[in-house]
Enzyme design. Structure first.
Site, PDB file in Angstrom:
ATOM      1  NE  ARG A  24     -40.544 -36.565  36.555  1.00  0.00           N
ATOM      2  CZ  ARG A  24     -40.946 -35.446  37.132  1.00  0.00           C
ATOM      3  NH1 ARG A  24     -40.038 -34.599  37.613  1.00  0.00           N
ATOM      4  NH2 ARG A  24     -42.224 -35.152  37.207  1.00  0.00           N
ATOM      5  CB  ALA A  25     -35.268 -32.048  35.574  1.00  0.00           C
ATOM      6  CB  THR A  27     -35.932 -35.981  29.430  1.00  0.00           C
ATOM      7  OG1 THR A  27     -34.737 -36.715  29.617  1.00  0.00           O
ATOM      8  CG2 THR A  27     -36.709 -36.565  28.255  1.00  0.00           C
ATOM      9  NE  ARG A  28     -41.763 -36.283  31.713  1.00  0.00           N
ATOM     10  CZ  ARG A  28     -42.386 -37.035  32.612  1.00  0.00           C
ATOM     11  NH1 ARG A  28     -42.704 -36.517  33.789  1.00  0.00           N
ATOM     12  NH2 ARG A  28     -42.725 -38.281  32.340  1.00  0.00           N
ATOM     13  NE  ARG A  75     -15.486 -44.910  39.243  1.00  0.00           N
ATOM     14  CZ  ARG A  75     -16.020 -43.903  39.936  1.00  0.00           C
ATOM     15  NH1 ARG A  75     -15.906 -42.677  39.501  1.00  0.00           N
ATOM     16  NH2 ARG A  75     -16.645 -44.131  41.079  1.00  0.00           N
ATOM     17  CB  CYS A  76     -15.412 -44.095  29.679  1.00  0.00           C
ATOM     18  SG  CYS A  76     -14.984 -44.454  27.975  1.00  0.00           S
ATOM     19  CG  ASP A 131     -17.453 -38.273  46.466  1.00  0.00           C
ATOM     20  OD1 ASP A 131     -17.949 -39.128  47.224  1.00  0.00           O
ATOM     21  OD2 ASP A 131     -16.762 -38.563  45.466  1.00  0.00           O
ATOM     22  N   GLY A 174     -16.262 -40.439  50.069  1.00  0.00           N
ATOM     23  CA  GLY A 174     -15.965 -39.014  49.943  1.00  0.00           C
ATOM     24  C   GLY A 174     -14.862 -38.733  48.951  1.00  0.00           C
ATOM     25  CB  SER A 219     -20.441 -46.148  73.423  1.00  0.00           C
ATOM     26  OG  SER A 219     -21.416 -45.149  73.205  1.00  0.00           O
TER      27      SER A 219
END
Ligand code: F6P
Length: 327
Positions: A24-25, A27-28, A75-76, A131, A174, A219
Site C-alpha cells: 500500500r505504501a 503504491t500510494r 519461491r521461484c 525471521d 526463524g 513447570s
C-alpha cells in the site's frame, strides 16, 4: 540513467504480516510522485511468466490491516537460473516496468541483487520476513507480529504446563536464526531458549530445566528455534526424556500460524515508513539497496550487507537474561 516512469512491486519468499501495508505504501507514494505502478503476482514467478496487474490507489484500499500478501508470494526455482532471469527481464521490457521494489527475505534479496547486476535493473528492497535475519536493519516487517503470535500461544501453553506440572518444548520458526526463539522466550518468561547461534548441550539444558522446576509452579517452557540440522524440538525432547525421565515432557510446534494474522501497529508503521521511503530512494537515484531501520532512522543498506548473515549478530547475552529472569 534511464528515467523511471513505471515501478513494479512484488512480494517473494515466505509471507510476513505487514507485506500488505508495504504494498500500500509503495503504491500510494509512487502514485503521489507521478509514477505508474504494476503489481507482479507470485513473486519472481509472475515476473518470469508475465503475470502482472495494474495498481491504482484504490487497488490497495482496506489491506493495511490484513496479513498475507494481496500479490501472492512464492519461491521461484526458475529465477535462480540465468534463463529464468532473462525471461523476467523480457517481461519488464514488455510491460514497460523500469524499476522494481522487492519485498522479501534473504533469498528474495539475493535474487534481486543478482538480477540487478546482470540486467542493470534499478531495484530497491524492503525487509519482509518474520525471521528478522537481515543485516543493516534492527528489525524486519512481520517480526513483531510473529513475536506477538508466539507469546500469545506460549501464554496459553503456560496455563496447561502449570496445571500438569509439565515441561514444554515449543518450536518456533526463524530459518537459521534464533531471534524469534530468544526474544519470545524473554517476552513470555520462558525458562530457556535454544537457538542455533548458541550450542547448548543436554547437560546445560538439564541445568536450565532443573532451575525451572525448582520454582513453586513446577513447570518449565523452553523455546526452541527450528533447526533441521539438530531436528529441532522433537529431537531435543527425545534426548531430554531419556536423560530426565522424571519430567513429563510435551512438544508443540507452532508452525505456519506464526506467519499469519493482522500486523501489529509496529509492523504497519515500519512497513508504511519503509515502503514510502523506497520510492524516495528511487527518486534519489538509489539502486540495489534495502531500506532498513536503525535506531529509529531509515537507512539504505546495500544488498550485499543485507544478505550477509554475519552483518547482524544476535545478542547471546540475552540467553543469560532468559535464565536469570526465570530463576
Ligand atoms: O523465512 C520465513 C520462514 O517462515 C522460515 O522461518 C521458515 O523456515 C520457512 O519460511 C518456512 O517456509 P515454507 O513456508 O516454504 O515451509
Amino acid at each position: 540513467m534511464a528515467t523511471i516512469k513505471c515501478i513494479g512491486i512484488l512480494t517473494s519468499g515466505g509471507d510476513a504480516p505487514g507485506m500488505n501495508a508495504a504494498i500500500r505504501a509503495v503504491t500510494r507514494r509512487a502514485i503521489y510522485s507521478g509514477y505508474r505502478v504494476k503489481g507482479i503476482l507470485r513473486g519472481y514467478k509472475g515476473l518470469v511468466a508475465d503475470e502482472i496487474i495494474d495498481l491504482q490507489s484504490d487497488s490497495v484500499s482496506n489491506i493495511i490491516q490484513q496479513g498475507g500478501t494481496m500479490l501472492k508470494t512464492a519461491r521461484c526455482e526458475e529465477f535462480m537460473t540465468e534463463q529464468g532471469r532473462r525471461a523476467a527481464y523480457e517481461t519488464m521490457k514488455k510491460q514497460g516496468i523500469d524499476a522494481l521494489v522487492v519485498i522479501g527475505g534473504d533469498g528474495s534479496l539475493t535474487g534481486a541483487s543478482i538480477f540487478a547486476q546482470e540486467f542493470d535493473v534499478p531495484i530497491v528492497g524492503l525487509p519482509g520476513t518474520i525471521d528478522n535475519d537481515l543485516g543493516g536493519t534492527d528489525t524486519t516487517i512481520g517480526y513483531d507480529t510473529a513475536l506477538n503470535t508466539i507469546i500469545e500461544a506460549v501464554d496459553k501453553l503456560r496455563d496447561t504446563a502449570t496445571s500438569h506440572e509439565r515441561l514444554f518444548f515449543v518450536e518456533v520458526m526463524g530459518h537459521t536464526a534464533g531471534y524469534l526463539a530468544l526474544n519470545s522466550a524473554i517476552a513470555s518468561g520462558a525458562e530457556a531458549a535454544i537457538i542455533p547461534e548458541m550450542h547448548t548441550d543436554v547437560d546445560q539444558l538439564g541445568q536450565l530445566i532443573n532451575q525451572g522446576f525448582r520454582k513453586s509452579k513446577n513447570s518449565a517452557i523452553v523455546l526452541v528455534a527450528e533447526n533441521p540440522q539438530t531436528g529441532g524440538a522433537m529431537a531435543l525432547a527425545e534426548r531430554v526424556k531419556q536423560e530426565f525421565p522424571q519430567y513429563e515432557a510435551r512438544v508443540t510446534i507452532l508452525g505456519h500460524i506464526q506467519r499469519g494474522g493482522s500486523p501489529t501497529a509496529i509492523d504497519r508503521i515500519l512497513a508504511s515508513r519503509l515502503g514510502a521511503a523506497a520510492i524516495g530512494a528511487l527518486l534519489e537515484g538509489q539502486r540495489n539497496v534495502m531500506m532498513g531501520m536503525r535506531n529509529g532512522q531509515i537507512v539504505y543498506v546495500p544488498f550485499s550487507r543485507a544478505i550477509n548473515h554475519h552483518e547482524k549478530s544476535i545478542d547471546t547475552g540475552d540467553e543469560d537474561l532468559v535464565r536469570i529472569l526465570s530463576i
